[in-house]
Motif scaffolding. Structure first.
Motif, PDB file in Angstrom:
ATOM      1  N   ALA A 293     -24.741  51.833  27.629  1.00 53.89           N
ATOM      2  CA  ALA A 293     -26.054  52.554  27.362  1.00 53.89           C
ATOM      3  C   ALA A 293     -26.368  53.789  27.957  1.00 53.89           C
ATOM      4  CB  ALA A 293     -27.196  51.776  28.407  1.00 53.89           C
ATOM      5  N   SER A 294     -25.271  54.157  28.935  1.00 56.38           N
ATOM      6  CA  SER A 294     -25.405  55.735  29.339  1.00 56.38           C
ATOM      7  C   SER A 294     -24.494  56.274  28.270  1.00 56.38           C
ATOM      8  CB  SER A 294     -24.434  55.778  30.539  1.00 56.38           C
ATOM      9  OG  SER A 294     -24.183  57.020  30.960  1.00 56.38           O
ATOM     10  N   ILE A 295     -23.577  55.911  27.496  1.00 57.69           N
ATOM     11  CA  ILE A 295     -22.787  56.623  26.615  1.00 57.69           C
ATOM     12  C   ILE A 295     -23.816  56.785  25.295  1.00 57.69           C
ATOM     13  CG2 ILE A 295     -21.111  56.466  24.684  1.00 57.69           C
ATOM     14  CD1 ILE A 295     -19.383  55.006  26.951  1.00 57.69           C
ATOM     15  N   ASP A 296     -24.695  55.666  24.814  1.00 61.23           N
ATOM     16  CA  ASP A 296     -25.528  55.997  23.833  1.00 61.23           C
ATOM     17  C   ASP A 296     -26.649  57.251  24.377  1.00 61.23           C
ATOM     18  OD1 ASP A 296     -24.820  53.901  22.406  1.00 61.23           O
ATOM     19  OD2 ASP A 296     -26.401  52.288  23.298  1.00 61.23           O
ATOM     20  N   ARG A 297     -26.787  57.556  25.441  1.00 58.32           N
ATOM     21  CA  ARG A 297     -27.758  58.533  25.908  1.00 58.32           C
ATOM     22  C   ARG A 297     -27.185  59.845  25.860  1.00 58.32           C
ATOM     23  NH1 ARG A 297     -29.863  53.774  27.207  1.00 58.32           N
ATOM     24  NH2 ARG A 297     -32.128  53.415  27.495  1.00 58.32           N
ATOM     25  N   MET A 298     -25.862  59.883  26.044  1.00 64.63           N
ATOM     26  CA  MET A 298     -25.116  61.067  25.941  1.00 64.63           C
ATOM     27  C   MET A 298     -25.494  61.836  24.737  1.00 64.63           C
ATOM     28  SD  MET A 298     -21.693  60.027  27.956  1.00 64.63           S
ATOM     29  CE  MET A 298     -20.772  61.743  27.284  1.00 64.63           C
TER      30      MET A 298
END
Length: 415
Positions: A293-298
């Motif tokens: 999820a953090s990678i998606d938001r990057m």
């Protein structure tokens, strides 16, 4: 006597011919997320542990992997060995007081060192008793057996059955489990059918883009470090149950593996599904999904860029990511409220409604409306949102009434 032997030898020769025909299979390139995850972990030089029920094809997959990568395969059944087979057998030399007692490695380790490359397959790991698991720690992490160090060209892959289906099975010790990338191995019906028909999927090492390596490393470090900076409790979480301790869980060691695999998957252009298998196989499902999820938001656009030019804004297609972008825009307006930024945010909400599901704008629109100053005129764009917001709220209310009705009927049925 020769007359009685010849027919038997002739029959065995025919049988050998038939066996050769059965073994004459070919391979094909076929998308397979688990196989790609396995080859990525092998390329990243990380120990991999395949979990699966007996007969699922774990050993066959490793044999095919070794053949495809042209690596000599060395299979070691962990459960039938003593701890000294992995820590080294003490050999008394000429002068133990001066030279000490060296630990002699087993013959299979010597062969791997002489070859300089190979695939070491530790089979039936979950049936190895705790003393053997303890002896394997140094082999898996430091690649040492006795006084011998395995060369860099040797990769380590293990296989295990769940304790419920393993013969005299044991849970893996937490220190050993935390040294592996855990992959759940299941059969694919189509792969099995085509394989029995003579065509198996081909395992190939990932094609890494040399020009993308620095950016892949920077991306992986930014992703992992960004998450752990925001969620420090995820750095180390030893599970409370014995069963979960024998799988993937977060520690500084496993986060380092997750970072390495993220870099490899990025450089190889692997899919999100493959990356999901890898990161969840190192730090566990919960922390792994948080990392994804953090990678998606990057990759989400900067709210300030969107507010500067709402007419040219490109919003994500996925509903959850679009929701995150709009929430970020509203938060940016809250942090620095001006009439121009407030109007730009409304224009972005209109674009979101026109190009996607209207429900994602309900919460941002409500919050944005609460930021209005007395001297700010209501923008005309709000009229274009009113219908969509009202429709979404009516749908939510209807869904709530249906849920209440179902619950009431279920309660009557229970009585």
């Amino acid at each position: 006597m020769s007359l009685s032997v010849l027919p038997e030898n002739a029959e065995l020769a025919v049988a050998a011919d038939l066996l050769a025909l059965l073994a004459d299979t070919t391979t094909e390139l076929r998308p397979d997320d688990r196989l790609e995850a396995l080859t990525l972990a092998v390329a990243a030089d990380l120990p991999v542990l395949l979990w699966g029920e007996p007969g699922i094809g774990k050993t066959a997959a490793l044999n095919q992997l070794a053949a495809s990568l042209d690596l000599p395969l060395t299979t070691v059944i962990a459960s039938v060995h003593e701890p000294s087979d992995f820590s080294g057998l003490p050999i008394v030399g000429d002068d133990p007081a001066e030279q000490g007692v060296p630990l002699a490695p087993p013959d299979w380790a010597v062969r791997l060192v002489r070859a300089g490359r190979g695939l070491l397959f530790l089979d039936e790991l979950s049936t190895a008793p705790p003393a053997v698991q303890a002896a394997l720690l140094r082999l898996v992490l430091e690649r040492r057996i006795g006084s011998l160090r395995l060369p860099p060209g040797v990769r380590i892959v293990a296989a295990a059955n769940p304790r419920s289906s393993a013969a005299d099975g044991w849970e893996l010790s937490p220190p050993l489990a935390n040294r592996f990338v855990h992959l759940q191995w299941v059969h694919d019906h189509e792969v099995v059918v085509r394989g029995l028909g003579g065509t198996w999927p081909r395992a190939t090492l990932p094609s890494l883009d040399p020009a993308a390596l620095p950016e892949a490393v920077a991306f992986a470090r930014r992703a992992v470090c960004g998450l752990l900076a925001a969620r420090p409790k995820l750095v180390h979480q030893l599970p409370s149950s014995e069963a979960r301790r024998g799988g993937a869980w977060p520690s500084p060691r496993s986060w380092d593996m997750a970072l390495r695999l993220t870099a490899f998957a990025t450089a190889a252009g692997s899919s999100r599904d493959v990356l999901s298998l890898l990161v969840r196989g190192t730090v566990g499902d919960g922390p792994g999904l948080e990392l994804l999820a953090s990678i998606d938001r990057m990759d989400l656009p900067d709210p300030e860029d969107l507010l500067a030019d709402p007419a040219a804004a490109a919003l994500p297609e996925r509903g959850d990511l679009r929701q995150a972008v709009l929430d970020g825009v509203v938060a940016a307006v809250r942090n620095r409220p001006t009439r121009e930024r407030w109007d730009a945010a409304w224009a972005l909400l209109v674009r979101a409604t026109e190009s996607g599901a209207p429900d994602v704008v309900v919460v941002p629109a409500t919050t944005l409306a609460s930021l209005r100053r007395d001297d700010w005129d209501v923008p005309a764009a709000i009229d274009r949102l009113a219908g969509a917001v009202a429709l979404s709220r009516r749908a939510d209310a209807a869904a709530g009434r249906v849920a209440d009705r179902v619950a009431a009927l279920a309660g009557k049925g229970g009585r």
